[in-house]
Design a protein around this motif. Sequence first.
Motif, PDB file in Angstrom:
ATOM      1  N   ASN A  82      10.811  10.785  -0.956  1.00 49.96           N
ATOM      2  CA  ASN A  82       9.624  11.521  -1.384  1.00 49.96           C
ATOM      3  C   ASN A  82       8.444  10.565  -1.317  1.00 49.96           C
ATOM      4  OD1 ASN A  82       7.507  12.537  -3.292  1.00 49.96           O
ATOM      5  ND2 ASN A  82       8.977  14.192  -3.526  1.00 49.96           N
ATOM      6  N   VAL A  83       7.360  11.047  -0.740  1.00 51.90           N
ATOM      7  CA  VAL A  83       6.189  10.197  -0.532  1.00 51.90           C
ATOM      8  C   VAL A  83       5.702   9.576  -1.842  1.00 51.90           C
ATOM      9  CG1 VAL A  83       4.441  12.012  -0.695  1.00 51.90           C
ATOM     10  CG2 VAL A  83       4.051  10.051   0.789  1.00 51.90           C
ATOM     11  N   ARG A  84       5.930  10.248  -2.950  1.00 50.31           N
ATOM     12  CA  ARG A  84       5.475   9.736  -4.251  1.00 50.31           C
ATOM     13  C   ARG A  84       6.291   8.541  -4.741  1.00 50.31           C
ATOM     14  NH1 ARG A  84       4.479  15.718  -6.211  1.00 50.31           N
ATOM     15  NH2 ARG A  84       2.300  15.900  -5.606  1.00 50.31           N
ATOM     16  N   ARG A  85       7.410   8.242  -4.067  1.00 47.94           N
ATOM     17  CA  ARG A  85       8.240   7.105  -4.474  1.00 47.94           C
ATOM     18  C   ARG A  85       7.978   5.860  -3.630  1.00 47.94           C
ATOM     19  NH1 ARG A  85      12.134   8.748  -8.159  1.00 47.94           N
ATOM     20  NH2 ARG A  85      11.725   6.661  -8.903  1.00 47.94           N
ATOM     21  N   LEU A  86       7.093   5.979  -2.647  1.00 52.61           N
ATOM     22  CA  LEU A  86       6.829   4.841  -1.756  1.00 52.61           C
ATOM     23  C   LEU A  86       6.364   3.604  -2.509  1.00 52.61           C
ATOM     24  CD1 LEU A  86       5.120   6.586   1.286  1.00 52.61           C
ATOM     25  CD2 LEU A  86       7.375   5.499   1.235  1.00 52.61           C
ATOM     26  N   LYS A  87       5.464   3.795  -3.462  1.00 56.05           N
ATOM     27  CA  LYS A  87       4.922   2.639  -4.191  1.00 56.05           C
ATOM     28  C   LYS A  87       6.022   1.945  -4.998  1.00 56.05           C
ATOM     29  CE  LYS A  87       0.810   1.181  -6.629  1.00 56.05           C
ATOM     30  NZ  LYS A  87      -0.441   1.591  -7.247  1.00 56.05           N
ATOM     31  N   SER A  88       6.939   2.731  -5.570  1.00 55.94           N
ATOM     32  CA  SER A  88       8.062   2.143  -6.313  1.00 55.94           C
ATOM     33  C   SER A  88       8.936   1.303  -5.394  1.00 55.94           C
ATOM     34  CB  SER A  88       8.916   3.241  -6.961  1.00 55.94           C
ATOM     35  OG  SER A  88       8.158   3.946  -7.913  1.00 55.94           O
ATOM     36  N   LEU A  89       9.190   1.814  -4.196  1.00 55.29           N
ATOM     37  CA  LEU A  89       9.967   1.037  -3.227  1.00 55.29           C
ATOM     38  C   LEU A  89       9.217  -0.228  -2.823  1.00 55.29           C
ATOM     39  CD1 LEU A  89      11.333   3.874  -0.922  1.00 55.29           C
ATOM     40  CD2 LEU A  89      12.710   2.298  -2.284  1.00 55.29           C
ATOM     41  N   ALA A  90       7.915  -0.101  -2.614  1.00 55.43           N
ATOM     42  CA  ALA A  90       7.107  -1.246  -2.183  1.00 55.43           C
ATOM     43  C   ALA A  90       7.048  -2.336  -3.244  1.00 55.43           C
ATOM     44  CB  ALA A  90       5.703  -0.784  -1.816  1.00 55.43           C
ATOM     45  N   LYS A  91       7.274  -1.968  -4.499  1.00 51.94           N
ATOM     46  CA  LYS A  91       7.250  -2.957  -5.582  1.00 51.94           C
ATOM     47  C   LYS A  91       8.482  -3.859  -5.573  1.00 51.94           C
ATOM     48  CE  LYS A  91       4.318  -0.460  -8.839  1.00 51.94           C
ATOM     49  NZ  LYS A  91       4.261   0.277 -10.113  1.00 51.94           N
ATOM     50  N   LEU A  92       9.528  -3.454  -4.870  1.00 51.24           N
ATOM     51  CA  LEU A  92      10.724  -4.287  -4.790  1.00 51.24           C
ATOM     52  C   LEU A  92      10.376  -5.579  -4.051  1.00 51.24           C
ATOM     53  CD1 LEU A  92      13.325  -1.525  -3.860  1.00 51.24           C
ATOM     54  CD2 LEU A  92      13.051  -2.642  -6.082  1.00 51.24           C
ATOM     55  N   GLU A  93      10.764  -6.685  -4.640  1.00 50.29           N
ATOM     56  CA  GLU A  93      10.395  -8.008  -4.117  1.00 50.29           C
ATOM     57  C   GLU A  93      10.822  -8.226  -2.674  1.00 50.29           C
ATOM     58  OE1 GLU A  93      11.527 -12.030  -5.869  1.00 50.29           O
ATOM     59  OE2 GLU A  93      10.691 -10.961  -7.590  1.00 50.29           O
ATOM     60  N   TYR A  94      11.981  -7.711  -2.324  1.00 52.16           N
ATOM     61  CA  TYR A  94      12.543  -7.960  -0.994  1.00 52.16           C
ATOM     62  C   TYR A  94      12.029  -6.992   0.076  1.00 52.16           C
ATOM     63  CZ  TYR A  94      15.638  -4.493  -3.075  1.00 52.16           C
ATOM     64  OH  TYR A  94      16.127  -3.408  -3.734  1.00 52.16           O
ATOM     65  N   VAL A  95      11.233  -5.990  -0.316  1.00 47.05           N
ATOM     66  CA  VAL A  95      10.644  -5.090   0.675  1.00 47.05           C
ATOM     67  C   VAL A  95       9.408  -5.758   1.264  1.00 47.05           C
ATOM     68  CG1 VAL A  95       9.437  -2.893   1.005  1.00 47.05           C
ATOM     69  CG2 VAL A  95      11.542  -2.965  -0.333  1.00 47.05           C
ATOM     70  N   PHE A  96       9.413  -5.884   2.590  1.00 47.35           N
ATOM     71  CA  PHE A  96       8.330  -6.554   3.298  1.00 47.35           C
ATOM     72  C   PHE A  96       7.278  -5.554   3.775  1.00 47.35           C
ATOM     73  CE2 PHE A  96       6.579  -8.305   7.297  1.00 47.35           C
ATOM     74  CZ  PHE A  96       5.982  -9.430   6.783  1.00 47.35           C
ATOM     75  N   GLU A  97       7.742  -4.420   4.333  1.00 47.86           N
ATOM     76  CA  GLU A  97       6.816  -3.428   4.873  1.00 47.86           C
ATOM     77  C   GLU A  97       7.521  -2.087   5.000  1.00 47.86           C
ATOM     78  OE1 GLU A  97       3.682  -3.074   8.593  1.00 47.86           O
ATOM     79  OE2 GLU A  97       5.514  -4.211   8.895  1.00 47.86           O
ATOM     80  N   ILE A  98       6.756  -0.992   4.775  1.00 43.76           N
ATOM     81  CA  ILE A  98       7.271   0.363   4.930  1.00 43.76           C
ATOM     82  C   ILE A  98       6.404   1.075   5.959  1.00 43.76           C
ATOM     83  CG2 ILE A  98       7.825   2.546   3.788  1.00 43.76           C
ATOM     84  CD1 ILE A  98       7.914   1.001   1.121  1.00 43.76           C
ATOM     85  N   VAL A  99       7.036   1.526   7.040  1.00 49.30           N
ATOM     86  CA  VAL A  99       6.300   2.189   8.121  1.00 49.30           C
ATOM     87  C   VAL A  99       6.925   3.552   8.415  1.00 49.30           C
ATOM     88  CG1 VAL A  99       5.591  -0.010   9.142  1.00 49.30           C
ATOM     89  CG2 VAL A  99       7.652   1.126   9.966  1.00 49.30           C
ATOM     90  N   PRO A 100       6.118   4.483   8.975  1.00 52.60           N
ATOM     91  CA  PRO A 100       6.677   5.784   9.328  1.00 52.60           C
ATOM     92  C   PRO A 100       7.658   5.646  10.489  1.00 52.60           C
ATOM     93  CG  PRO A 100       4.367   5.654   9.998  1.00 52.60           C
ATOM     94  CD  PRO A 100       4.691   4.385   9.273  1.00 52.60           C
ATOM     95  N   LEU A 101       8.685   6.453  10.471  1.00 52.19           N
ATOM     96  CA  LEU A 101       9.673   6.447  11.545  1.00 52.19           C
ATOM     97  C   LEU A 101       9.185   7.408  12.617  1.00 52.19           C
ATOM     98  CD1 LEU A 101      12.408   5.218  12.267  1.00 52.19           C
ATOM     99  CD2 LEU A 101      13.474   7.203  11.202  1.00 52.19           C
ATOM    100  N   ASP A 102       8.913   6.897  13.800  1.00 50.59           N
ATOM    101  CA  ASP A 102       8.443   7.743  14.894  1.00 50.59           C
ATOM    102  C   ASP A 102       9.587   8.607  15.391  1.00 50.59           C
ATOM    103  OD1 ASP A 102       5.866   6.763  14.859  1.00 50.59           O
ATOM    104  OD2 ASP A 102       6.349   5.127  16.230  1.00 50.59           O
ATOM    105  N   GLU A 103       9.300   9.872  15.575  1.00 53.46           N
ATOM    106  CA  GLU A 103      10.330  10.797  16.044  1.00 53.46           C
ATOM    107  C   GLU A 103      10.086  11.186  17.492  1.00 53.46           C
ATOM    108  OE1 GLU A 103      10.621  14.018  13.292  1.00 53.46           O
ATOM    109  OE2 GLU A 103      10.971  12.710  11.605  1.00 53.46           O
ATOM    110  N   ASP A 104       9.490  10.321  18.268  1.00 51.32           N
ATOM    111  CA  ASP A 104       9.187  10.607  19.686  1.00 51.32           C
ATOM    112  C   ASP A 104      10.457  10.622  20.502  1.00 51.32           C
ATOM    113  OD1 ASP A 104       6.164   8.625  19.599  1.00 51.32           O
ATOM    114  OD2 ASP A 104       6.546  10.679  18.971  1.00 51.32           O
TER     115      ASP A 104
END
Length: 85
Positions: free
Chosen positions: A63-85
């Motif tokens: 859920n888009v509203r949980r992105l910030k919580s995931l980003a707060k994890l120390e080991y998360v470097f970057e979150i990018v959209p998954l291209d469906e091309d």
Amino acid sequence: YGAEANSPESKIHVDLKKVKNGRVEVMIYVKDLPADGLKQMKELGLKVDLHDEKLKVVLGSVNVRRLKSLAKLEYVFEIVPLDED
């Protein structure tokens, strides 16, 4: 870059910030994923589709509203959209 460069907001790709509701397909780059790292991400609502230890990447949807919580994890470097091309 100051402290802002390491803020959770800075880890989230600009295109993901435009999405206001619903689930998004994401690719999460991680560094030094702890043994319980995937479990922590799942507890934050990430549905894991693939984890590649060699590439240090986790693919899934959240859920888009949980992105910030995931980003707060120390080991998360970057979150990018998954291209469906």
